[in-house]
Design a protein around this motif. Sequence first.
Motif, mmCIF file in Angstrom:
data_model
loop_
_atom_site.group_PDB
_atom_site.id
_atom_site.type_symbol
_atom_site.label_atom_id
_atom_site.label_comp_id
_atom_site.label_asym_id
_atom_site.label_seq_id
_atom_site.Cartn_x
_atom_site.Cartn_y
_atom_site.Cartn_z
ATOM 1 N N HIS A 24 48.676 71.458 67.684
ATOM 2 C CA HIS A 24 47.488 72.299 67.934
ATOM 3 C C HIS A 24 47.557 73.622 67.181
ATOM 4 C CE1 HIS A 24 45.581 69.746 70.988
ATOM 5 N NE2 HIS A 24 46.824 69.385 71.261
ATOM 6 N N ILE A 112 47.247 73.016 76.708
ATOM 7 C CA ILE A 112 46.570 73.707 75.602
ATOM 8 C C ILE A 112 45.418 74.574 76.140
ATOM 9 C CG2 ILE A 112 45.289 73.423 73.439
ATOM 10 C CD1 ILE A 112 48.371 72.726 73.328
ATOM 11 N N GLU A 113 44.667 74.051 77.113
ATOM 12 C CA GLU A 113 43.562 74.821 77.711
ATOM 13 C C GLU A 113 44.092 76.099 78.382
ATOM 14 O OE1 GLU A 113 41.474 72.212 80.400
ATOM 15 O OE2 GLU A 113 40.525 71.110 78.749
ATOM 16 N N ASN A 116 45.309 78.585 75.681
ATOM 17 C CA ASN A 116 44.167 79.212 74.998
ATOM 18 C C ASN A 116 43.462 80.221 75.894
ATOM 19 O OD1 ASN A 116 44.544 77.978 72.500
ATOM 20 N ND2 ASN A 116 43.317 76.197 73.071
ATOM 21 N N ALA A 120 43.310 84.178 75.021
ATOM 22 C CA ALA A 120 41.984 84.774 74.812
ATOM 23 C C ALA A 120 41.834 86.040 75.653
ATOM 24 C CB ALA A 120 40.904 83.760 75.164
#
Length: 121
Positions: A24, A112-113, A116, A120
Amino acid sequence: MARILIVDDSPTEIHVLKTMLEKHGFETFSAETGEKGVEATVAEKPDLVLMDIVMPGMNGFQATRQISSNDATRDIPVIIVTTKDQETDRVWGLRQGAKDYLTKPVDEKMLIEKINALLAG
């Protein structure tokens, strides 16, 4: 490209997480003990730390507490990634300063979510 530190005493787990993350686009490096994880976090300032709990010497709860209470590293999010699936472990991990808690085997999409979302801000 975000740099992620993987702290785990299992070479297999490190390999699995590294493979997921690099696919990723994340840059990864690793430490095999809680002590080395804290040292690497201070020295390298990763964007995020994935922390195992059950390790020889300093465990992941202790390492997470050191990272989250140190002025130099307190803003680096820690996600605990462990086989310990009891609610009491999850609550304790979050009390030590972890931003999230996942149990192994880790679901790649969820990992991964979560990464991220934390990166963020």
